[in-house]
Design a protein around this motif. Structure first.
Motif, mmCIF file in Angstrom:
data_model
loop_
_atom_site.group_PDB
_atom_site.id
_atom_site.type_symbol
_atom_site.label_atom_id
_atom_site.label_comp_id
_atom_site.label_asym_id
_atom_site.label_seq_id
_atom_site.Cartn_x
_atom_site.Cartn_y
_atom_site.Cartn_z
ATOM 1 N N HIS A 1 2.809 8.866 0.599
ATOM 2 C CA HIS A 1 3.316 7.597 1.039
ATOM 3 C C HIS A 1 2.177 6.771 1.708
ATOM 4 O O HIS A 1 2.398 5.565 1.643
ATOM 5 N N SER A 2 1.338 7.489 2.140
ATOM 6 C CA SER A 2 0.226 6.543 2.920
ATOM 7 C C SER A 2 -0.715 5.752 2.077
ATOM 8 O O SER A 2 -1.476 4.708 2.462
ATOM 9 N N GLY A 3 -0.492 6.340 0.751
ATOM 10 C CA GLY A 3 -1.568 5.491 -0.327
ATOM 11 C C GLY A 3 -3.093 5.701 -0.263
ATOM 12 O O GLY A 3 -3.816 4.915 -0.313
ATOM 13 N N LEU B 1 0.690 -1.200 -0.053
ATOM 14 C CA LEU B 1 -0.019 0.037 0.021
ATOM 15 C C LEU B 1 0.760 1.231 -0.024
ATOM 16 O O LEU B 1 1.889 1.409 0.856
ATOM 17 N N GLY B 2 0.458 2.137 -0.759
ATOM 18 C CA GLY B 2 1.669 3.226 -1.100
ATOM 19 C C GLY B 2 2.918 3.041 -1.013
ATOM 20 O O GLY B 2 3.076 2.527 -1.852
ATOM 21 N N SER B 3 3.700 3.571 -0.163
ATOM 22 C CA SER B 3 5.195 3.456 -0.144
ATOM 23 C C SER B 3 5.409 1.755 -0.139
ATOM 24 O O SER B 3 6.787 1.731 -0.341
#
Lengths: 364, 364, 364, 364
Positions: D284-286, D253-255
């Protein structure tokens, strides 16, 4: 789900035995932003608690609830509300006599058959004491429902004792406000009938025996459209909720069994226009058609059997299946009905709150 | 869950409207290794299907079920069983008259109130036609239950018409084998009562009216220990299942409402030892104590209202709330009871199969 | 279900905010007859609790659990186990600074967006403090699983820190007993790597910053056949359980992403016969095939992001959307990994216990 | 629930084996009033169906879906949508060779271990063919989501092949419209990378081998506030949904895992004000914080292993545990990724639709 939860979106899960350290529960799904009046929750518990009057068991539980989560500055936050109710007046030693034998028409034998182990003290998990947690859940549901329609009349639920054994109210089911219901210890809104009921209960109590009867519950101002087709019909969920209370033997909706004697032409509820709204001229349907509320009063009648714990001697068997006898001890109710009133209300409130939330998903 | 499923481990989900292309469902949770006799499923559908006799609607549905998955070489594989039932004799045009007005005591108004849109043809999803899928599920449950105890007597479920309007069987509830029940078109195991019932139904049919009554269902050989404490009591789940059928107005377990007139000393069921097993001398409890089966017959009575569709003219309103009248057309039953018998059995079978599986998790 | 429960037959529901009076939960579905060692539950909580070492937050919670129900004379009774964990060292005033602004990469903004109200103290419900209740559930699951096969090897679950930022163990995933894992504060079973990890965490802590990394968890002795086809695959349920922990960014099963670089001919795990049992020669599958356990070790790797609370100043906005800055206060972890080890074990244990029970319904 | 359903309020239940008469499912919880474009559902099935190009299996399924209920005059009615997909090109005889032996890294052994019986033809219930029903559900979810915000941008979900074995797109995850993705047979939006991927797949196919890789899926315009705290975090439900697809080995997820190498000060996403809305400067949190959407793009990467069916000979065992060998026959994919794209989208769409409905209950 293993059976200790009720509701899908407004969901109560309970735990606790009659003589363990505490009862309690978790209420999930309460929407954020509901102002909670804790003394009102306590007031509902006081209606259920033992020792209210001569008509009920002498067990002295204060049933003080502590809310542990889900509130912030007096309002709900949308997160689960955990709560506990300590068992203050537990006297487990009073139940030594039923450790090795089965009380007739109690859950002792069936719990042993199911689990092979059983907390025999006061009925353990099968005790009606567990319903205190339901009353907490119902009280929270009531406050949610009251705040649901700031503009309009809020859904209201009220129950009362309609009949004790063969002593019945002369008038058909109706909505009575709580203060009318609570005007006497038996919770029958007709004072004359109430005093005859009270006399009967005391007479039976003196004989070490018990009686049952019926409770009527009415929900008014439920808007049309609550309930789901097919398996989760509003009255199917109400039926499950009410039949999950201890000692229930019968349930009727609207016209009930007497409606099954009528012809269709007499039983049907004609639609009429009233003040711009669609209403029905009669209410044999009991406020629900095809499993969905139609805006009329929801009317249910619940029959409760006489309490199983009696003080006279009865035949039974031991855990090993040997013939024996036993007689009730401990502190018990001669008639469950006055204390069943808040339990019945709680179950109806929980179901309505659940369907209030489910209803929000009916349309795009 | 959105309301079209019943059961937790043995779970039926249904779909389908009365006059769409097909009904059907998915049965999940059927264990692997059950031999399935498909003609027996069809035979149960034939008991429910319209057009069986003069007592029922003339709609000519063959109700032929096709199983689409979950079987391999005649045995279940543990994967879900999908099935369809085509709607062969749909005549949607017969229902044009109720597109813009609400049939009294039907679900027309409440579906509109809930969804804002409605398939008016034959009641759509609210039609009793949906119960065909339940009968398929119940028939599969029956075969599972029969194979559950290869050594012992299998749980058996049988229902019958006990009362049509005020014409009732003279004897108390009991288990009657299907062939006795099906010996007459009305499905009452007492031939003399049956013929009086039949005459009444035909008389009412000629008058364009309808009647209700009651069905008794008995489950025997259910072992002790099925059912869960608190909310998923065996009878609470049975209540929900039975109240989810169309037209139900009342339900009783064991002694029912008449038990609420008794004193505890008379109502309690004493435990006795019989052939090495723990039994009860009487069965006012109706086979369930504390929500858990005790091994005695499970006895329930279901009250059905008169069918709402009548052929005489009734007052009602249009969708726009204008006063109007309408009279039933289409093909309908003067009395739902003979066809309700297999539906009632199906609901009880589904609940028992579910608790048979849930029971496996009770002990380490 | 409103999101605070996990599991179907072995089901944990939790409640509680970081700085409210207490956390707690209800574990439903624990079978009857499991002997419960309460000090061992406490020992698992001690592994998770803050203040264990210099590597973790200084918050001084004893995390003492009280079991309130479901036990009788040291054994489970089959009824739900309620429990509470008081919040002893709550210092809500430490969080005044984040009442009106949103901490970056925390749940502050999203909770407000969802509920319109938020208990801002210490993250409220979103705090990792909530995982204490999961550790209680996991500890109960472990004791159940240990007693499930009195004859054979019990399913065992153990996790460890495999990597902190770029400092990784040199050896591939394997099962390490808890005493090896707990031999150092960072919970990495390789002492040399552990000391480098520890140095890195302290260095980062001094800088007011935080780091992430990965935890490996291995379940051994899970018998073949656990897990369900299609949506409730064993690894799908494990994935949901692990992704429900705070700060998770990645998950791998068996060969993981590196397996996606291989060809099928190299990746497939050939079946072989070993000591009379069917085994696989390699374990790229990570112990699960088609969603069902195959008896090999279940191997998962969980990636955790660096803790979002840092002590240096960051840009953010107020609730009203005005630009502002803030820096972390309160007592926080420079690296979540050492304390994540018992959380990860708990989630895997809960899922395995659930599927152990579900598995009992696979066959007639 | 026995494992063939996904979602709580928007719920898909599927049935069907690879070589039985039909696949199908029931979609419950679709709100009333959604206009359904059936050819668009078929178009999504066409993206998943075998035989699209040289890159996929030669099995010639038309995958024609029939909707059997829940629609009236082109709009949903709020009742369940049942559907079937006939298995037209089933050639069960092609699978005789794997009736008595276990294909490596398939579900043959584990299904036998679980159920003791197995439909071996084409993988039975474990076949990727089952995902056709998911694509139908996802296509219905997409149309619901598109109509949810008549005023604003609708939530959109798009996936693409990011990497085949070690051949990866040079650019970071982003949202690509379907027509860009579908511009080539491999479904990689970068034409140059796509042609290298295609060459690799054909090369591997000629060698009778298979390859895996990764799919990226992006959901844009998901409003802030979807997802539930604790166990039903939005990404936990997405994780379960995606891990329930066949052949998944990793999820980010995200990063993702690379984010676990960063320090908190670099990884945190600062909040900023943009056009009056609260946004984050990085993602980055997606798109999900604390389990709840924050309005940014939701970005997930799914790793798929190489297809287990290869045409070269492999060692394995028989059902009786005897050593043997086998090589794949039947019609199979050298690389699952191009056909995985619509499956991945379907799972994300189903989860988003579910949380769109659940979100409606967050506030009073």
């Amino acid at each position: 789900m293993p059976g200790s939860s009720i509701g899908q979106r407004f969901k109560l899960t309970t735990f606790g035995e009659s003589h363990g350290p505490a009862l309690g529960g978790i209420l999930e799904g309460m929407p954020a932003g509901v102002a909670i009046d804790i003394p009102r929750i306590q007031a509902e518990l006081d209606r259920r608690r033992p020792g209210q009057s001569q008509l009920t068991t002498a067990r002295k539980e204060q049933d003080e609830v502590t809310l542990l989560s889900g509130l912030y500055e007096g309002k709900t936050t949308g997160t689960p509300i955990g709560f506990t109710l300590p068992n203050a007046d537990a006297k487990p030693q009073e139940y030594a006599h039923n450790e090795d034998r089965y009380r007739p028409s109690h859950a002792d034998y069936t719990y042993d058959a199911k689990y092979g182990i059983r907390d025999h003290r006061g009925g353990g998990r099968a005790s009606a004491r567990e319903t205190a947690s339901r009353v907490v859940g119902g009280a929270l549901a009531r406050q949610f429902l009251e705040q649901l329609y700031p503009q309009g009349p809020a859904p209201q639920v009220s129950a009362y004792v309609e009949r004790v054994q063969d002593i019945a109210m002369p008038s058909p089911p109706a909505f009575y406000p709580t203060q009318t219901v609570d005007a006497n210890a038996v919770r029958c809104p007709d004072p004359e009938t109430a005093s005859r009921m009270e006399a009967r209960i005391l007479e039976v109590k003196r004989a070490g025996d018990t009686v049952g009867g019926s409770v009527v519950v009415v929900a008014q101002h439920v808007p049309p459209g609550w309930g789901e087709p097919v398996f989760d019909k509003l009255h199917a969920d109400l039926a499950k909720a009410l039949w999950s209370l201890p000692a229930v033997k019968g349930l009727e909706l609207g016209s009930g069994f007497s409606g099954t004697l009528m012809k269709g032409s007499a039983h049907n509820d004609p639609f009429v226009r009233e003040d711009g709204a669609i209403r029905t001229a009669t209410n044999h349907s009991g406020g629900i058609q095809g499993g969905i509320s139609n805006g009329e009063d929801i009317v249910l009648r619940v029959g409760f059997k006489p309490v199983a714990t009696i003080l006279t001697e009865q035949a039974t068997v031991t855990r090993q299946g040997q013939d024996t006898t036993m007689s009730g001890r401990g502190r018990h109710d001669p008639c469950v009905l006055p204390r069943a009133v808040p339990m019945v209300e709680a179950m109806v409130l929980l179901v309505l709150a659940d369907h209030a939330l489910r209803q929000r998903n009916a349309r795009l």
